[in-house]
Design a protein around this motif. Structure first.
Motif, mmCIF file in Angstrom:
data_model
loop_
_atom_site.group_PDB
_atom_site.id
_atom_site.type_symbol
_atom_site.label_atom_id
_atom_site.label_comp_id
_atom_site.label_asym_id
_atom_site.label_seq_id
_atom_site.Cartn_x
_atom_site.Cartn_y
_atom_site.Cartn_z
ATOM 1 N N VAL A 179 0.811 -1.215 0.000
ATOM 2 C CA VAL A 179 0.000 0.000 0.000
ATOM 3 C C VAL A 179 0.846 1.267 0.000
ATOM 4 O O VAL A 179 0.379 2.317 -0.403
ATOM 5 N N GLN A 180 2.097 1.150 0.443
ATOM 6 C CA GLN A 180 2.970 2.319 0.405
ATOM 7 C C GLN A 180 4.413 1.864 0.557
ATOM 8 O O GLN A 180 4.704 0.940 1.302
ATOM 9 N N VAL A 181 5.303 2.534 -0.151
ATOM 10 C CA VAL A 181 6.728 2.253 -0.053
ATOM 11 C C VAL A 181 7.409 3.495 0.504
ATOM 12 O O VAL A 181 7.209 4.599 -0.005
ATOM 13 N N LEU A 182 8.192 3.291 1.552
ATOM 14 C CA LEU A 182 8.928 4.407 2.143
ATOM 15 C C LEU A 182 10.271 4.572 1.448
ATOM 16 O O LEU A 182 10.919 3.582 1.122
ATOM 17 N N PRO A 183 10.701 5.808 1.266
ATOM 18 C CA PRO A 183 12.032 6.005 0.700
ATOM 19 C C PRO A 183 13.090 5.534 1.700
ATOM 20 O O PRO A 183 12.905 5.647 2.913
ATOM 21 N N LYS A 184 14.163 5.003 1.203
ATOM 22 C CA LYS A 184 15.235 4.502 2.055
ATOM 23 C C LYS A 184 15.996 5.681 2.655
ATOM 24 O O LYS A 184 16.334 6.628 1.958
ATOM 25 N N THR A 185 16.250 5.606 3.963
ATOM 26 C CA THR A 185 17.036 6.634 4.653
ATOM 27 C C THR A 185 18.094 5.947 5.511
ATOM 28 O O THR A 185 18.007 4.745 5.773
ATOM 29 N N THR A 239 15.867 5.044 13.179
ATOM 30 C CA THR A 239 14.863 5.493 14.143
ATOM 31 C C THR A 239 13.706 6.150 13.412
ATOM 32 O O THR A 239 12.546 5.903 13.709
ATOM 33 N N SER A 240 14.028 6.956 12.427
ATOM 34 C CA SER A 240 13.004 7.624 11.629
ATOM 35 C C SER A 240 12.140 6.603 10.895
ATOM 36 O O SER A 240 10.921 6.759 10.816
ATOM 37 N N ILE A 241 12.763 5.556 10.373
ATOM 38 C CA ILE A 241 12.018 4.524 9.656
ATOM 39 C C ILE A 241 11.023 3.840 10.590
ATOM 40 O O ILE A 241 9.856 3.660 10.240
ATOM 41 N N ASP A 242 11.467 3.472 11.782
ATOM 42 C CA ASP A 242 10.571 2.820 12.745
ATOM 43 C C ASP A 242 9.393 3.716 13.103
ATOM 44 O O ASP A 242 8.255 3.259 13.176
ATOM 45 N N GLU A 243 9.673 4.981 13.316
ATOM 46 C CA GLU A 243 8.598 5.931 13.641
ATOM 47 C C GLU A 243 7.642 6.087 12.466
ATOM 48 O O GLU A 243 6.422 6.092 12.645
ATOM 49 N N ASP A 244 8.201 6.224 11.270
ATOM 50 C CA ASP A 244 7.366 6.359 10.069
ATOM 51 C C ASP A 244 6.477 5.135 9.873
ATOM 52 O O ASP A 244 5.291 5.252 9.560
ATOM 53 N N LEU A 245 7.063 3.950 10.060
ATOM 54 C CA LEU A 245 6.285 2.715 9.908
ATOM 55 C C LEU A 245 5.153 2.634 10.926
ATOM 56 O O LEU A 245 4.044 2.219 10.596
ATOM 57 N N ALA A 246 5.430 3.013 12.154
ATOM 58 C CA ALA A 246 4.402 2.978 13.191
ATOM 59 C C ALA A 246 3.251 3.927 12.849
ATOM 60 O O ALA A 246 2.074 3.577 12.999
#
Length: 75
Positions: A40-46, A50-57
Motif C-alpha cells: 500500500v505504500q513504499v517508504l524512501p530509504k534513509t 529510528t526515523s524509519i521505525d517511527e514512520d512505519l508505526a
C-alpha cells in the motif's frame, strides 16, 4: 515483497494461520486466487533507522484507520 507474500501463502497452505480464522478459512475453502497481496505504500530509504521505525508505526496506524476490518499478519 514477493518473499513476504510467499511466506504468508505458504503458512496458509499448511494451515499455520489458524489464529486468523477468517483468513485461514477463506484460503482453505477458495484457494490462493481468492486473496490478494498488495503493497500500500513504499517508504524512501534513509540512513536514520529510528526515523524509519517511527514512520512505519505512523503509517501502520493510518492504514488501520483506513481499513478497520483488515488484520495485521506478522511473518
Amino acid at each position: 515483497m514477493e518473499k513476504v507474500k510467499d511466506r504468508i501463502f505458504f503458512r496458509l497452505s499448511v494451515g499455520a494461520l489458524a489464529t486468523i480464522p477468517t483468513l485461514q478459512t477463506t484460503f482453505t475453502r477458495y484457494g490462493e486466487e481468492s486473496l490478494y497481496f498488495e503493497v500500500v505504500q513504499v517508504l524512501p530509504k534513509t540512513e536514520d533507522e529510528t526515523s524509519i521505525d517511527e514512520d512505519l508505526a505512523i503509517l501502520l496506524q493510518l492504514q488501520k484507520e483506513n481499513f478497520p476490518d483488515a488484520k495485521e499478519i506478522q511473518v
